[in-house]
Design a protein around this motif. Structure first.
Motif, PDB file in Angstrom:
ATOM      1  N   ARG A  94       0.815  -1.219   0.000  1.00  8.75           N
ATOM      2  CA  ARG A  94       0.000   0.000   0.000  1.00  8.75           C
ATOM      3  C   ARG A  94       0.848   1.269   0.000  1.00  8.75           C
ATOM      4  NH1 ARG A  94      -5.302  -0.539   2.153  1.00  8.75           N
ATOM      5  NH2 ARG A  94      -5.383   1.753   2.096  1.00  8.75           N
ATOM      6  N   PHE A  95       2.047   1.209   0.581  1.00  6.10           N
ATOM      7  CA  PHE A  95       2.885   2.396   0.685  1.00  6.10           C
ATOM      8  C   PHE A  95       4.272   2.115   0.102  1.00  6.10           C
ATOM      9  CE2 PHE A  95      -0.285   2.879   4.004  1.00  6.10           C
ATOM     10  CZ  PHE A  95      -0.728   4.182   3.793  1.00  6.10           C
ATOM     11  N   PRO A  96       4.380   2.035  -1.222  1.00  2.00           N
ATOM     12  CA  PRO A  96       5.676   1.718  -1.842  1.00  2.00           C
ATOM     13  C   PRO A  96       6.740   2.779  -1.565  1.00  2.00           C
ATOM     14  CG  PRO A  96       4.056   2.363  -3.500  1.00  2.00           C
ATOM     15  CD  PRO A  96       3.300   2.170  -2.231  1.00  2.00           C
ATOM     16  N   GLY A  97       6.311   4.002  -1.227  1.00  2.77           N
ATOM     17  CA  GLY A  97       7.276   5.064  -0.926  1.00  2.77           C
ATOM     18  C   GLY A  97       7.513   5.264   0.551  1.00  2.77           C
ATOM     19  N   LEU A  98       7.107   4.295   1.376  1.00  5.74           N
ATOM     20  CA  LEU A  98       7.250   4.440   2.828  1.00  5.74           C
ATOM     21  C   LEU A  98       8.711   4.682   3.206  1.00  5.74           C
ATOM     22  CD1 LEU A  98       5.403   4.131   5.423  1.00  5.74           C
ATOM     23  CD2 LEU A  98       6.440   1.862   5.647  1.00  5.74           C
ATOM     24  N   ARG A  99       8.933   5.661   4.084  1.00  5.51           N
ATOM     25  CA  ARG A  99      10.284   5.961   4.540  1.00  5.51           C
ATOM     26  C   ARG A  99      10.207   6.648   5.905  1.00  5.51           C
ATOM     27  NH1 ARG A  99       8.597   9.576   0.783  1.00  5.51           N
ATOM     28  NH2 ARG A  99       8.916  11.815   1.213  1.00  5.51           N
ATOM     29  N   LEU A 100      11.338   6.692   6.585  1.00  2.00           N
ATOM     30  CA  LEU A 100      11.393   7.352   7.893  1.00  2.00           C
ATOM     31  C   LEU A 100      11.161   8.844   7.723  1.00  2.00           C
ATOM     32  CD1 LEU A 100      14.479   5.611   9.552  1.00  2.00           C
ATOM     33  CD2 LEU A 100      12.063   5.214  10.059  1.00  2.00           C
ATOM     34  N   ALA A 101      10.451   9.438   8.690  1.00  2.00           N
ATOM     35  CA  ALA A 101      10.191  10.877   8.655  1.00  2.00           C
ATOM     36  C   ALA A 101      11.159  11.653   9.538  1.00  2.00           C
ATOM     37  CB  ALA A 101       8.753  11.150   9.099  1.00  2.00           C
ATOM     38  N   VAL A 102      12.059  10.937  10.211  1.00  2.00           N
ATOM     39  CA  VAL A 102      13.085  11.548  11.053  1.00  2.00           C
ATOM     40  C   VAL A 102      14.404  10.837  10.756  1.00  2.00           C
ATOM     41  CG1 VAL A 102      11.465  12.158  12.892  1.00  2.00           C
ATOM     42  CG2 VAL A 102      12.662   9.957  12.974  1.00  2.00           C
ATOM     43  N   PRO A 103      15.539  11.445  11.092  1.00  2.00           N
ATOM     44  CA  PRO A 103      16.811  10.717  10.958  1.00  2.00           C
ATOM     45  C   PRO A 103      16.762   9.417  11.747  1.00  2.00           C
ATOM     46  CG  PRO A 103      17.217  13.048  11.358  1.00  2.00           C
ATOM     47  CD  PRO A 103      15.743  12.841  11.540  1.00  2.00           C
ATOM     48  N   ALA A 104      17.406   8.375  11.217  1.00  2.00           N
ATOM     49  CA  ALA A 104      17.326   7.045  11.826  1.00  2.00           C
ATOM     50  C   ALA A 104      17.758   7.043  13.280  1.00  2.00           C
ATOM     51  CB  ALA A 104      18.173   6.057  11.022  1.00  2.00           C
ATOM     52  N   ASP A 105      18.745   7.883  13.625  1.00  2.00           N
ATOM     53  CA  ASP A 105      19.241   7.873  15.006  1.00  2.00           C
ATOM     54  C   ASP A 105      18.344   8.635  15.971  1.00  2.00           C
ATOM     55  OD1 ASP A 105      19.768  10.438  14.173  1.00  2.00           O
ATOM     56  OD2 ASP A 105      21.934  10.367  14.546  1.00  2.00           O
ATOM     57  N   GLU A 106      17.235   9.187  15.479  1.00  2.00           N
ATOM     58  CA  GLU A 106      16.285   9.880  16.355  1.00  2.00           C
ATOM     59  C   GLU A 106      15.072   9.022  16.710  1.00  2.00           C
ATOM     60  OE1 GLU A 106      15.181  13.728  14.922  1.00  2.00           O
ATOM     61  OE2 GLU A 106      17.271  14.408  14.678  1.00  2.00           O
ATOM     62  N   VAL A 107      15.022   7.808  16.201  1.00  2.00           N
ATOM     63  CA  VAL A 107      13.925   6.902  16.546  1.00  2.00           C
ATOM     64  C   VAL A 107      14.126   6.427  17.987  1.00  2.00           C
ATOM     65  CG1 VAL A 107      12.819   4.696  16.040  1.00  2.00           C
ATOM     66  CG2 VAL A 107      13.594   6.166  14.167  1.00  2.00           C
ATOM     67  N   PRO A 108      13.151   6.652  18.886  1.00  2.00           N
ATOM     68  CA  PRO A 108      13.325   6.279  20.298  1.00  2.00           C
ATOM     69  C   PRO A 108      13.175   4.774  20.515  1.00  2.00           C
ATOM     70  CG  PRO A 108      11.159   7.262  19.971  1.00  2.00           C
ATOM     71  CD  PRO A 108      11.887   7.355  18.656  1.00  2.00           C
ATOM     72  N   LEU A 109      14.181   4.154  21.096  1.00  2.00           N
ATOM     73  CA  LEU A 109      14.233   2.708  21.269  1.00  2.00           C
ATOM     74  C   LEU A 109      13.791   2.291  22.675  1.00  2.00           C
ATOM     75  CD1 LEU A 109      17.685   2.300  19.524  1.00  2.00           C
ATOM     76  CD2 LEU A 109      15.457   1.710  18.558  1.00  2.00           C
ATOM     77  N   ARG A 110      13.261   1.072  22.773  1.00  2.00           N
ATOM     78  CA  ARG A 110      12.728   0.562  24.042  1.00  2.00           C
ATOM     79  C   ARG A 110      13.804  -0.202  24.839  1.00  2.00           C
ATOM     80  NH1 ARG A 110       6.901  -0.842  24.308  1.00  2.00           N
ATOM     81  NH2 ARG A 110       7.608  -2.827  25.178  1.00  2.00           N
TER      82      ARG A 110
END
Length: 399
Positions: free
Chosen positions: A368-384
């Motif tokens: 459904r979303f062939p253009g899906l991509r991160l909306a923030v720099p990869a190192d800004e994704v908050p990890l658990r």
């Protein structure tokens, strides 16, 4: 190495801590000090881990195996004694023959017919979530919009829990799984969920449906307390793990353009991709933990009766003796034999359902979303790293 403790901090988002990878290079079984101060063992090798998980001389009972909750801040002897009083029906932390009885009853409810019927609902639920995403203005948080609602809806449907009542358990589940929550907070959260389930069971008894909880009630072999314990286990395990695999798995694919393109170009890779993501990410990063019921030798090390043994699944599932080049994500790799769902009598009962959810959800998302991509720099994704089940707290995406 008695100074070693189980850390959850990672140098890179998809890799286990370097400390444990280096340990595995020196051997498969190591001395370790647990967070509450007692000394035991850490397993980092695949063959040794399978041996421990398959051996009935190792117990899963919490008063022996020292679960992570025992090390939380604010622990008192009174709370610790409460912690080890397992609710009836919470069969994950039991040994045979008690475990065997519950497992038999639950296996009878995970029928082929019910699982096939759920697959159709998983697809409907997934498409509905994607419709909502498409109608929204990007960026969106994929965890909130997609990764969490899908398994939550599915487990509610399986158990017969009204989805509109999910708030009664989702917030408390986060507290239970937080490694930073105080012990009394975690126990209070557990109490809240049980209070909800104890109120749900009479309602299901009066108005049964075509769901697992109604089926267990109709079977008549479990008390209401046991029913609540079984439902509690399935409710928590059934949505948190899959939700985090969907979130972290999507992050891993978006961070690896080569593997993402391979799956987009060849959708038939999806079954293999799910297994490889399970192996590569191994989201249970604390435990499982077992305790020796007698002296047992594992890979040349004598584990004494009463000693605890922790398994580090993220490192175990990359053991080069089992998975050559295992530090790389390779969706064409045969990941058969990974231990993401455990092994032995405690192997995840709902693993086929989890596989179906991931297979359907990942495939539909990329279609459904062939253009899906991160909306923030990869190192800004908050990890658990603060949770017992690893993943991402949020995953901002656009398309």
């Amino acid at each position: 190495m008695t100074g070693l403790t189980m850390s959850t901090e990672r140098e890179r988002p998809f890799d286990p801590p370097d400390t444990y990878a280096r340990l595995r290079e020196r051997g498969t079984v190591h001395r370790m000090r647990f967070a509450d101060g007692h000394e035991g063992w850490l397993v980092t090798g695949h063959a040794a881990a399978r041996a421990v998980l398959a051996d009935s001389r190792f117990s899963n009972r919490p008063e022996l195996a020292h679960p992570p909750l025992a090390a939380r801040a604010g622990l008192t002897e009174e709370i610790r004694s409460q912690e080890f009083k397992l609710p009836p029906g919470f069969f994950l932390r039991t040994d045979a023959p008690e475990h065997t009885r519950y497992r038999r009853l639950l296996t009878g409810q995970f029928t082929v017919r019910r699982m096939k019927g759920l697959e159709a609902r998983i697809l409907e639920i997934t498409e509905a979530r994607l419709d909502a995403m498409e109608a929204a203005e990007p960026p969106v948080d994929l965890v909130d919009a997609f990764a969490l609602p899908i398994p939550s809806l599915v487990i509610c449907e399986l158990l017969g829990v009204p989805y509109e009542e999910r708030a009664a358990f989702q917030d408390d589940t986060k507290v239970m799984l937080s490694l930073e929550a105080k012990a009394d907070e975690a126990l209070a959260a557990i109490g809240h969920v049980f209070a909800y389930l104890n109120g749900l069971i009479p309602r299901k008894r009066e108005h049964p449906g075509d769901d697992l909880l109604s089926g267990l009630i109709e079977g008549g072999e479990l008390s209401d307390d046991e029913l609540a314990g079984v439902a509690f286990l399935l409710l928590v395990a059934g949505h948190e793990t899959t939700a985090n695999m969907l979130g972290l798995g999507t992050y891993a694919l978006l961070a690896d353009p080569v593997q993402l393109a391979a799956l987009r170009d060849d959708p038939s890779l999806i079954d293999n991709a799910v297994e490889e993501l399970l192996r590569h990410l191994s989201i249970v990063h604390v435990g499982p933990v077992r305790a020796a019921l007698e002296d047992v030798e594992v890979d040349g090390h004598l584990i004494r009766k009463g000693e605890s043994v922790a398994l580090h699944l993220p490192v175990i599932n990359r053991d080069p003796a089992k998975f050559p080049g295992g530090d790389a994500l390779d969706l064409t790799r045969s990941a058969t034999g990974h231990l993401a769902f455990g092994h032995g009598i405690h192997q995840c009962l709902g693993q086929q359902l989890a596989r179906s959810e991931m297979r359907i959800a990942f495939a539909a998302l990329l279609r459904r979303f062939p253009g899906l991509r991160l909306a923030v720099p990869a190192d800004e994704v908050p990890l658990r790293t603060d949770m017992g089940v690893y993943g991402v707290h949020r995953l901002p995406v656009t398309w």
